[in-house]
Structure formats: structure tokens, C-alpha cells
Design an enzyme around this catalytic site. Structure first.
Site, PDB file in Angstrom:
ATOM      1  N   ASP A 261       0.866  -1.183   0.000  1.00 54.49           N
ATOM      2  CA  ASP A 261       0.000   0.000   0.000  1.00 54.49           C
ATOM      3  C   ASP A 261       0.898   1.227   0.000  1.00 54.49           C
ATOM      4  O   ASP A 261       2.042   1.155  -0.438  1.00 54.49           O
ATOM      5  CB  ASP A 261      -0.949  -0.036   1.206  1.00 54.49           C
ATOM      6  CG  ASP A 261      -2.287   0.643   0.909  1.00 54.49           C
ATOM      7  OD1 ASP A 261      -2.274   1.850   0.607  1.00 54.49           O
ATOM      8  OD2 ASP A 261      -3.332  -0.023   0.975  1.00 54.49           O
ATOM      9  N   HIS A 284       2.415   2.001  -3.114  1.00 52.69           N
ATOM     10  CA  HIS A 284       1.511   2.962  -3.751  1.00 52.69           C
ATOM     11  C   HIS A 284       2.020   4.391  -3.635  1.00 52.69           C
ATOM     12  O   HIS A 284       1.238   5.338  -3.720  1.00 52.69           O
ATOM     13  CB  HIS A 284       0.113   2.859  -3.142  1.00 52.69           C
ATOM     14  CG  HIS A 284      -0.567   1.550  -3.403  1.00 52.69           C
ATOM     15  ND1 HIS A 284      -1.825   1.261  -2.924  1.00 52.69           N
ATOM     16  CD2 HIS A 284      -0.168   0.451  -4.092  1.00 52.69           C
ATOM     17  CE1 HIS A 284      -2.161   0.029  -3.296  1.00 52.69           C
ATOM     18  NE2 HIS A 284      -1.170  -0.473  -4.009  1.00 52.69           N
TER      19      HIS A 284
END
Length: 444
Positions: A261, A284
Site C-alpha cells: 500500500d 503505492h
């Protein structure tokens, strides 16, 4: 022994007094009384001094010296990777916190069900690690935002990790993660939580395979994290590397982050944050937000992200807010001197962020973005759209500056482009791709 010296002294003085009295004609009784009293007082003072010294020595022998180091193995820890050492760490912390001292953790692998290091403490406390920590692999739901290892309400705290590893053993949890279906992602433990710390330093620790976020920094003031490692595979869902929220004066200086993430996520109420020399990827990217999902969120102000390398990630640097949000503010933000290597959407403002469809689609975000500088961004984009600035229709972005950007894309779709909506950016320096040549649309 004092008594015998006292008697001998009295006898000697009496003999001297008697001899003097006989020579001078002074009454013997008065002189003798005065001499005896003087000798007795001297003896009492000597006895008191000796007794006080003995009491002091006794205190040092019977109790630990204030501020002395506390060895966690002396508190019963095994460090054999099998025995639950939670109780031993709790005992060591209680002793060190009460004295303001250091806890030493020798080499070993310490299995702990969960740990809470809570203040306030009597004085500064240092946790000196030479061993690693391992969580149970079993998946247990917890209260929202709970941590596997918690540090809470401590001032002047130092954690010297010496490359210590905190292994959350999260692979089973990732398989059980149902965020995509429910939107509820907080029932698993965060690896390490720092809550309510002030004037503290976190040095040289690595979080691996967390069941949820790796590190959460909340309600902290003036803390510095350095030489931080985050390591989890791309398929580890919702494992943000370092999340920072409602904190002032946090410095993240030097980190290598690989996760599933956001490498760094910056939540509401964050002020005066510096993120520097971070290597991010896979993951991310480095994100402000998401903002606007909940009521009563606090403004984000004074965020600097600089001198970072972002590689093989789904995003680079981004700001994301929810549509249909309550009013909010994010301002005074700087992204500077950042290298992108094969990054999808290297620069992104997304005010229509709506993961899993859990949002009010079509209703503008009410989070106001202003005074954002994006400067010195260079490298390669994995997508044709290298810069995407999609601001809110309800509260368009203001004072967004683009300067010295050089992002190239070598895919079949053609060269990189920049897409914008609801924004008139301030432009300076060389810009590749040229700013706002297309209209930004929702989606990747």
C-alpha cells in the site's frame, strides 16, 4: 567499639582536668562535668555518622540504583522464539518507567502476543534492542486501530533498534482481509503504534509482514524517525508503511519501504512534517490522504517531501480526497527533488478518490487544496499520463505550482502527457510533459 573509646576518652580527660585543677586551684567537679559532656557529644556525633553511612550502603545493596539499566532477560524473557515473553517485557518496562532508565534487550527472537509500553514515566527512557520480535501468525481481530506493539504517552523516549526486526507474520491475515467487500479495514493489528510521544527518537528498526499498517504515528509532537525499514510483498493488502496523523513536528529521515500500500501516508491533523531520503517501492507511493472520509478532520499544513526515490509503484507523490466529503483543508505542501523510476502516475492530485465504490460518487469533495509546490520531479512514467491534477468542482485548487518537471514515457501509447481539471497551475522552469494538455478524468 564507640562505647569503649568513649570510656577511655572520659578517663583521660578527667585525669588531665584533675592535674590542672590541683595546679590552678579550680574546683575539680565542674571541670570534670564539662569535659565529660564534650566527650559524650563527640561520641554521639561519630556514632550517628557511622550509622548513616551504614544505612546508605544498605540501600544501595538492597535496591536497584535509580536510572540503572534493566535487562529484559533478568525480568524473565527467554528470547527463544517460542515462549511468550510479553509478561517479562511488561515487568521490565514498569521498572524502567518508574526510574527513568534503560531497558536492554539481548540477542534473541522474542515471541510476544502483544506489548504496551505506556507512560508517563519518571524520566527519559531508552529501549536498547539487540534482538528481534515475532508476532503470533494466527489472525485475531482487535479493536479498531489497535497495535501489536504500542508505545503511548511517553516523553523524551529513545528507541535504538540496531536493525531490530518486528515480524508481524501477516500472510494469513492478508488472505483473510475483506476490505474490498466491506470497506472495514481496521480490525487487524498495526505492527507498531506510536501514540502521544513527545521529544522522542526512533532509530534503526524494521517492520516486516505486518497484518495491517506497519507503523502508525498519532498525536505525537517533535519526534524523529531515522534508518527505518519496511518490508512486505506487493500482495500484502492495506499494509501502509508509515502512517502519520494528528501530529506536529514529525521528521522521517531515511527509510527503505517495500509494501502493498502507501509507503508513507499522511492523515488529517498533520502539521510541520518532513519526509526526506525515503526509498519507496513496491507500493503505492507517498500520499497525503485520503482526506475527507470522516467528519471533523483536522487541517493538513506544512508538509515537505524531498530527496526521495520512488520505484515500480502504482503512484508517485499524490494528494487524495474523497468526493462528498465534509469541509477540510490541505495547504503549504512541497514535493521537491524526487526521482521516479517506472512509476504509474508519478504526480497525482485526485479529489475523486473512491476505493471499492464506498463513496458519494458525483458529489464534489469539499477539501480545499492550496499552496502546493511540485518541483524538481524527474524520471520515467509507466503510464502515458505522468502528471494528473484532478481538483474538486466544489472547491477548486488554488496556488498549485509546477516547476522543473522532467518525466518521460516510452510506451506504445506515445510520449507522456499532463491532464488537469478544475485547476490553473502556476508554471515555471522546464516542464516535460507540458502542463495540462489534456482534461483529467476519473480512473487510473
Amino acid at each position: 567499639m564507640v562505647g569503649s573509646h568513649k570510656a577511655s576518652g572520659v578517663l583521660l580527660v578527667l585525669l588531665v582536668v584533675m592535674a590542672t585543677t590541683i595546679a590552678n586551684g579550680t574546683p575539680v567537679v565542674d571541670k570534670a562535668k564539662n569535659a565529660a559532656t564534650a566527650v559524650e557529644d563527640t561520641a554521639k556525633n561519630a556514632a550517628t555518622a557511622v550509622g548513616g553511612a551504614a544505612a546508605s550502603v544498605g540501600a544501595k545493596v538492597s535496591g536497584a540504583k535509580p536510572g540503572a539499566a534493566v535487562d529484559v532477560k533478568a525480568s524473565g524473557a527467554k528470547g527463544d522464539s517460542k515462549t511468550d515473553d510479553s509478561a517479562a517485557f511488561a515487568a521490565a518496562w514498569k521498572e524502567a518507567c518508574a526510574a527513568g532508565s534503560t531497558i536492554t534487550v539481548p540477542k534473541g527472537e522474542y515471541m510476544v502476543e502483544s506489548l504496551e509500553f505506556k507512560g508517563p514515566c519518571k524520566g527519559p527512557v531508552t529501549l536498547e534492542l539487540n534482538g528481534n520480535f515475532k508476532a503470533p501468525a494466527t489472525v485475531k481481530t482487535t479493536k479498531p486501530h489497535a497495535g501489536w506493539i504500542d508505545f503511548e504517552n511517553i516523553a523524551d523516549f529513545t528507541l535504538n533498534g540496531n536493525k531490530a526486526i518486528f515480524d508481524g507474520q501477516g500472510s494469513l491475515a492478508w488472505k483473510a482481509n475483506d476490505c474490498a467487500k466491506t470497506g472495514k479495514c481496521n480490525s487487524l493489528p498495526i505492527n507498531i503504534r506510536f501514540t502521544g510521544l513527545t521529544n522522542s527518537k526512533i532509530n534503526s528498526i524494521t517492520s516486516t509482514n505486518s497484518k495491517l499498517f506497519h507503523m502508525n504515528i498519532l498525536n505525537c509532537k517533535n519526534i524523529t524517525l531515522s534508518d527505518i525499514g519496511i518490508d512486505a510483498p506487493p500482495e500484502s493488502l492495506n499494509t501502509d508503511g508509515i502512517h502519520i496523523g494528528r501530529s506536529n513536528g514529525v521528521n522521517l529521515i531515511g527509510a527503505k519501504i517495500k509494501t502493498g500500500d502507501d509507503c508513507v501516508s499522511i492523515g488529517d491533523g498533520t502539521e510541520n512534517l518532513i519526509v526526506e531520503n525515503v526509498e519507496c517501492g513496491p507500493g503505492h507511493g507517498i500520499s497525503i490522504g485520503s482526506l475527507g472520509r470522516y467528519p471533523n478532520e483536522q487541517p493538513v499544513k506544512g508538509v515537505t517531501v524531498r530527496k526521495c526515490l520512488i520505484k515500480n509503484t502504482d503512484n508517485g507523490v499524490r494528494i487524495k480526497t474523497w468526493p462528498g466529503s465534509p469541509p477540510g483543508i490541505a495547504s503549504n505542501i512541497l514535493f521537491e527533488d524526487i526521482t521516479m523510476d517506472n512509476v504509474s502516475l508519478p504526480v497525482l492530485i485526485d479529489q475523486e478518490y473512491c476505493p471499492y465504490g464506498h463513496c458519494k460518487a458525483g458529489v464534489p469533495s469539499q477539501v480545499k487544496l492550496s499552496d502546493v509546490t511540485i518541483k524538481g520531479i524527474k524520471g520515467t512514467s509507466a503510464t502515458k499520463v505522468a502528471v494528473k491534477l484532478m481538483c474538486s468542482k466544489g472547491v477548486p485548487c488554488t496556488n498549485i505550482a509546477l516547476s522543473d518537471i522532467n518525466l518521460v514515457h516510452n510506451g506504445k501509447e506515445g510520449p507522456a502527457v499532463s491532464a488537469c481539471s478544475n485547476i490553473k497551475p502556476i508554471l515555471s522552469g522546464k516542464l516535460v510533459p507540458a502542463a495540462c494538455t489534456e482534461v483529467a478524468k476519473p480512473g487510473p
